[in-house]
Design a protein around this motif. Structure first.
Motif, PDB file in Angstrom:
ATOM      1  N   GLU A  27      51.177  44.217  34.784  1.00 12.78           N
ATOM      2  CA  GLU A  27      50.026  43.288  34.232  1.00 12.78           C
ATOM      3  C   GLU A  27      49.858  42.492  35.643  1.00 12.78           C
ATOM      4  O   GLU A  27      50.865  41.762  36.085  1.00 12.78           O
ATOM      5  CB  GLU A  27      50.436  42.401  33.163  1.00 12.78           C
ATOM      6  N   GLY A  33      45.820  38.204  35.888  1.00  6.21           N
ATOM      7  CA  GLY A  33      45.166  38.776  34.590  1.00  6.21           C
ATOM      8  C   GLY A  33      44.136  39.734  34.981  1.00  6.21           C
ATOM      9  O   GLY A  33      43.530  39.927  33.842  1.00  6.21           O
ATOM     10  N   SER A  34      43.871  40.173  36.150  1.00  6.03           N
ATOM     11  CA  SER A  34      42.729  40.831  36.281  1.00  6.03           C
ATOM     12  C   SER A  34      42.664  42.203  35.873  1.00  6.03           C
ATOM     13  O   SER A  34      41.827  42.833  35.824  1.00  6.03           O
ATOM     14  CB  SER A  34      42.066  40.626  38.004  1.00  6.03           C
ATOM     15  N   TRP A  37      43.144  48.861  32.673  1.00 16.47           N
ATOM     16  CA  TRP A  37      42.177  47.948  31.976  1.00 16.47           C
ATOM     17  C   TRP A  37      41.930  47.159  33.120  1.00 16.47           C
ATOM     18  O   TRP A  37      42.882  46.324  33.817  1.00 16.47           O
ATOM     19  CB  TRP A  37      42.838  47.668  30.838  1.00 16.47           C
ATOM     20  N   LYS A  57      39.815  43.557  33.496  1.00 11.65           N
ATOM     21  CA  LYS A  57      39.221  42.287  32.830  1.00 11.65           C
ATOM     22  C   LYS A  57      37.783  42.080  32.859  1.00 11.65           C
ATOM     23  O   LYS A  57      37.120  41.792  31.908  1.00 11.65           O
ATOM     24  CB  LYS A  57      40.158  41.195  33.127  1.00 11.65           C
ATOM     25  N   GLU A  58      37.239  42.376  34.166  1.00 15.14           N
ATOM     26  CA  GLU A  58      35.888  42.110  34.250  1.00 15.14           C
ATOM     27  C   GLU A  58      34.943  43.000  33.986  1.00 15.14           C
ATOM     28  O   GLU A  58      33.678  42.967  34.132  1.00 15.14           O
ATOM     29  CB  GLU A  58      35.524  41.587  35.892  1.00 15.14           C
TER      30      GLU A  58
END
Length: 122
Positions: free
Chosen positions: A35, A39-40, A59, A61-62
């Protein structure tokens, strides 16, 4: 210098849904996770508990919509036993398209623009 497969990558829109699908449909299990500190993004590596080959799910985030596979958000990765020699060779060939020294990886681009990741052997 010897290159070997490392993993395949798919970017996913809904990580939990994807993890459930791969476990249910194919019996793949999470072998490790990374990760990003900010957190991106999250990387989840899945294995079949039989072979060393892994599927990396990424995955972001944006990312705000399902992926259009035409976006070319996938790549093949290769391990190399002499990372520095490989990087030098690929720079001489002028095919290095992205380097991430902090992660210890780089990418090359083939004549059609497909990206291939190069990672050092563990």
């Amino acid at each position: 210098m010897k290159f070997t497969f490392a993993h395949n990558n798919y970017n996913v829109f809904d990580l939990d849904k994807s993890l459930s699908f791969y476990k249910e449909a194919l019996g793949l299990v999470e072998t490790r996770r990374f990760e990003a500190p900010d957190g991106s993004f999250i990387l989840v590596y899945l294995g079949d508990e039989t072979t060393p080959h892994l599927l990396e799910l990424t995955w972001l985030k944006e990312w705000d919509r399902p992926y259009n596979l035409g976006d070319n958000e996938f790549h093949l990765a290769f391990q190399v036993d002499d990372y520095e020699a490989a990087l030098k060779k690929h720079k001489e060939m002028d095919c290095v398209c992205f380097e991430n020294p902090d992660m210890g990886i780089y990418f090359i681009s083939d004549p059609d623009g497909y990206w291939l990741e190069v990672v050092p052997s563990k």
